[in-house]
Scaffold this motif. Structure first.
Motif, mmCIF file in Angstrom:
data_model
loop_
_atom_site.group_PDB
_atom_site.id
_atom_site.type_symbol
_atom_site.label_atom_id
_atom_site.label_comp_id
_atom_site.label_asym_id
_atom_site.label_seq_id
_atom_site.Cartn_x
_atom_site.Cartn_y
_atom_site.Cartn_z
ATOM 1 N N UNK A 1 0.809 -1.214 0.000
ATOM 2 C CA UNK A 1 0.000 0.000 0.000
ATOM 3 C C UNK A 1 0.848 1.272 0.000
ATOM 4 N N UNK A 2 2.068 1.193 -0.535
ATOM 5 C CA UNK A 2 2.943 2.368 -0.585
ATOM 6 C C UNK A 2 2.326 3.448 -1.463
ATOM 7 N N UNK A 3 2.729 4.690 -1.223
ATOM 8 C CA UNK A 3 2.224 5.802 -2.034
ATOM 9 C C UNK A 3 2.720 5.692 -3.471
ATOM 10 N N UNK A 4 3.926 5.182 -3.637
ATOM 11 C CA UNK A 4 4.472 4.906 -4.966
ATOM 12 C C UNK A 4 5.721 4.059 -4.779
ATOM 13 N N UNK A 5 6.381 3.708 -5.896
ATOM 14 C CA UNK A 5 7.612 2.919 -5.842
ATOM 15 C C UNK A 5 8.706 3.656 -6.598
ATOM 16 N N UNK A 6 9.932 3.503 -6.150
ATOM 17 C CA UNK A 6 11.077 4.186 -6.744
ATOM 18 C C UNK A 6 12.178 3.166 -7.008
ATOM 19 N N UNK A 7 12.693 3.141 -8.252
ATOM 20 C CA UNK A 7 13.799 2.244 -8.574
ATOM 21 C C UNK A 7 15.040 2.704 -7.817
ATOM 22 N N UNK A 8 15.779 1.750 -7.257
ATOM 23 C CA UNK A 8 17.003 2.045 -6.522
ATOM 24 C C UNK A 8 18.134 1.230 -7.143
ATOM 25 N N UNK A 9 19.077 1.917 -7.793
ATOM 26 C CA UNK A 9 20.189 1.238 -8.456
ATOM 27 C C UNK A 9 21.061 0.475 -7.463
ATOM 28 N N UNK A 10 21.245 1.034 -6.270
ATOM 29 C CA UNK A 10 22.097 0.386 -5.258
ATOM 30 C C UNK A 10 21.525 -0.983 -4.868
ATOM 31 N N UNK A 11 20.209 -1.021 -4.661
ATOM 32 C CA UNK A 11 19.556 -2.283 -4.262
ATOM 33 C C UNK A 11 19.244 -3.162 -5.473
ATOM 34 N N UNK A 12 19.162 -2.561 -6.647
ATOM 35 C CA UNK A 12 18.799 -3.321 -7.838
ATOM 36 C C UNK A 12 17.344 -3.743 -7.836
ATOM 37 N N UNK A 13 16.517 -2.956 -7.171
ATOM 38 C CA UNK A 13 15.083 -3.256 -7.100
ATOM 39 C C UNK A 13 14.324 -1.979 -6.770
#
Length: 98
Positions: free
Chosen positions: A79-91
């Motif tokens: 139920x997050x407000x949105x999602x953000x790609x994270x290069x460090x985590x690779x997800x």
């Protein structure tokens, strides 16, 4: 999983309650930008019904990337407000908009 936000009128703070149903889990923490991704900084408490719950005071008018750490495994909030790609985590990380 769920997030509840309660804005305080007296302070520039939002009380954010994180709820994670994880009956089989031994430990659950919420990690993110707000605590330098430290599991020790925001461990959730296990309730009798098997749900883990905790409340954090976070500064409003900010956005924070975060994930749950359930027994060592990273899990996003559905139920997050949105999602953000994270290069460090690779997800993707869940994002909380306050």
């Amino acid at each position: 999983m769920a997030i509840a936000k309660k804005y305080l009128k007296s302070k520039p703070v939002c009380k954010v309650t994180f709820t994670v149903p994880a009956e089989e889990a031994k430990s659950v923490a919420v990690v993110g930008d707000f605590n330098n991704w430290s599991p020790e900084a925001s461990t959730l408490k296990k309730l009798k019904n098997g749900t883990f719950k905790g409340t954090l005071d976070l500064p409003k008018e900010n956005s924070f990337e975060f994930k749950y750490l359930v027994d060592g495994n990273y899990i996003n909030e559905a139920e997050a407000d949105r999602y953000q790609w994270n290069d460090y985590a690779g997800s993707e990380n869940a994002v909380l908009e306050l």
